[in-house]
Write an enzyme that holds these catalytic residues in place. Sequence first.
Site, PDB file in Angstrom:
ATOM      1  N   ASP A   1       0.829  -1.213   0.000  1.00 11.30           N
ATOM      2  CA  ASP A   1       0.000   0.000   0.000  1.00 11.30           C
ATOM      3  C   ASP A   1       0.867   1.268   0.000  1.00 11.30           C
ATOM      4  OD1 ASP A   1      -1.953  -1.960   0.438  1.00 11.30           O
ATOM      5  OD2 ASP A   1      -1.927  -1.626   2.603  1.00 11.30           O
TER       6      ASP A   1
ATOM      7  N   GLU B   1     -11.141  -1.319  -3.065  1.00  8.57           N
ATOM      8  CA  GLU B   1     -10.441  -0.551  -2.039  1.00  8.57           C
ATOM      9  C   GLU B   1      -9.260   0.183  -2.670  1.00  8.57           C
ATOM     10  OE1 GLU B   1      -9.219  -3.486   0.815  1.00  8.57           O
ATOM     11  OE2 GLU B   1      -7.609  -4.252  -0.440  1.00  8.57           O
TER      12      GLU B   1
END
Length: 455
Positions: A22, A217
């Site tokens: 991420d 997401e």
Amino acid sequence: MTDLDARADLDTAAWGAKHVHDPTIVRDDDGTYWLFSTDARSDGPVRGGVQIRRSSDLVTWEFHGWAFDGVPAPAAAWSGAHGLWAPDVVRVPTPAGPEWRMYYSASTFGSRRSAIGLAVAPHPAGPWADRGVVVASEHHEPPEGLTQPNAIDANLVTEPDGTQWLVYGSFFGGIHVLPVDPATGLVPDAPAPGTLHTAPGTLLARRARTADNGAVEGAFVLPRPGGGWALVVSYDSLASSYHVRAAVGDAVTGPFRDRAGRTMSDDGPDVDPWSIGVPILAGHRHAGGPGVLAPGHASVLTETVPTASGPLERHLLVHHVRDADAPTEHRLQVRRLVWTHDGWPLVSPQPWAGAAREDDDQACWPTDPAVLEGTWESLAPGAAPTRVQDGVVGELSPRSGVRALGEGRFTWTADDGATVSAVVHPGWDAVRGRATLCLGALDDAGRVTLATRLP
């Protein structure tokens, strides 16, 4: 709360771009790149606090430490988290001078009792001071829990007039957006922690649960050339079938639509959740190279760079990947993001190789349709986005009516009548170790081709 020295019990010297999940990258005034990522390791226990790395070329990375000594107390008290996820770091002007702001996520797997916190620093290296929880969410079981947002995966978006928005969310409740006070970095009139689910903001994207439990997401919103906005999100399981899709809209608050005009929030019973969004990057393997599994949770680094034609804006997609032959191993990958002539984002089939091997001067990108001839190794991210796809060697699909639009942009008509918009740019073939041309193409049905020119 700051601990920027690698601890003695972790051998971080050899980490480099390994253990990155991420990711987001910013550049400081002196040209140093700073990488922030989730507290994740594939070879042992997690040490919490947001990992920080630095680089001078976006290729070689040095581990710098952690932003915090663990999870800040307010976020930990609400979420019970032992590590922090998906930091988003931005630089904002203030009356006292520039300030760096980090939006981090605190949660635990399988729970939507989550919090997005804010920390500030005078420099990307810190020291980082926590300002507490910005938004929070509570865990609800179905059916209510299937529509409520999960307060993780923050992305701060700033409009040209200074208006700011917080894009956030994950899985069942989808992606939402809330206004942000630019002076404080906080959500105006935010409810107390635990009550955000009653006022989640505006819905941007959501999928039906029939597709990997509705997995969507890692949203990132960026301006399109010529106006409007692009939304980049990740679909499916982060451990195996993760892949990246895109859509465009006129406003940060949406609606965002794919190439066929379908809205990213359409999760009705008659909608195929695999049909929404334009797949721009998925698992793949170039002939003779390593397999790339589950690329995703992307951010975009935008910077102005000097070229022979003058300063130009460069966009780089920043994301993590897993090794197809060792799926627990995850690492950073960076690749060029380009725009078609009509403002759709596409990415290079090859990872970024460094400024010495890349050419940012779009005035020098190909303009002769003859560059489309010859042999290419092609990938089709949308053909089978949940598996590692092997590159296909051959000529590009039959075409007619090729038009050169300048600066690497082309259009043509495919053999099935679809109109194709393409970008051809210089790149570096990481498998064959040579300069080459890279292509990204999108047709009006939403099908994407990524290709590398072969010798």
